[in-house]
Design an enzyme around this catalytic site. Sequence first.
Site, mmCIF file in Angstrom:
data_model
loop_
_atom_site.group_PDB
_atom_site.id
_atom_site.type_symbol
_atom_site.label_atom_id
_atom_site.label_comp_id
_atom_site.label_asym_id
_atom_site.label_seq_id
_atom_site.Cartn_x
_atom_site.Cartn_y
_atom_site.Cartn_z
ATOM 1 N N TYR A 11 -1.794 -8.222 16.772
ATOM 2 C CA TYR A 11 -2.047 -7.248 15.511
ATOM 3 C C TYR A 11 -3.471 -6.339 16.014
ATOM 4 O O TYR A 11 -3.480 -5.255 15.652
ATOM 5 C CB TYR A 11 -1.996 -8.246 14.428
ATOM 6 N N ILE A 57 0.798 -1.221 -0.015
ATOM 7 C CA ILE A 57 0.064 -0.176 -0.039
ATOM 8 C C ILE A 57 0.655 1.431 0.030
ATOM 9 O O ILE A 57 0.648 2.301 -0.647
ATOM 10 C CB ILE A 57 -0.961 0.241 1.237
#
Length: 323
Positions: free
Chosen positions: A200, A47
């Site tokens: 996470y 990204i």
Amino acid sequence: MLLEALVALVALVLAFRVYYRVNSGRCHSQTSLVGKTAIITGGSAGIGKYTAKDLVRRGARVILACRNLEKACKVAAEIRESPGSVGEVVVRHLDTSDLASVRKFAEQILQTETAIHILINNAGILGPKEKQLTKDGLELTMVTNHFGHFLLTNLLLGLLKKSAPSRVINVSSSAHSQPKKLDPDSLNFEHDKYSVMAAYGQSKLCNVLFTQELAVKLSGSGVTANSVHPGAVNTGILDAHPLSFLICAIKIMFLAVSKDSELGAQTSIYVAVAEEVDGVSGRYFVDCKEAEPSQLAQQRQLAQQLWKSSEVAVKLQPHEKHY
């Protein structure tokens, strides 16, 4: 029958893949960034790479803040040679898992740059199977995804304010909704059970909460702060992980229905450049539209507690505070 069922399943997956991609948000803004400077952490892949390519096409001076300089330099060369690239791309070393590296990078930026108009905190990892502490005594996933960016943003706030109007974008994830609680006294899993996904999810929740409190502290300064969920994107974040049932399942899901990195970058780009986001702060965006984060991510008191605990964790000094 088995073959027919398999064919039907494949057709269903392909149909969902097409539907998901067709309905994914795209940034249609034509905003020029000539004369603007942007920093993108983790800009050497996925990204971040495609976000950088877009901003350079708009004329921006883009600083790729990356851990792997060799890889980043190759990406920078690729971006420079891309059709329509009219801006500038610079590579600087930054390892968000190392607080000394963050401070060194910020010091260099403050010495060499006169303005920062866009800061995109994009770098992130899916941590190791076993809990791992860095030399700063911080859990690896948390420091890479949250603490490092928390420190970096604070160190650059003075210049961001001086450069206003400017924008801070924190790349989070829908995984922020997985945690059902957040203990500000156990951010490094001192008291909670560690797992890859727990770390996470917690780090991504912290991204959103950090954004909420940052927006409050920056109110009236001309600097906005927003968080984004890029969608299910096949970025290669799992490549460093040994195969397990969970990793295999996620990889199969990504291969079947995920966006590619260029499509996954669209929401970061949108929040960084779109005219309609001018002055908008403290929000969470998905597919180039404002969305509602989890209930936990909207708790103001929790955001305040996280900020205080994060200051302690990164040992933020009085001269490093610009809010």
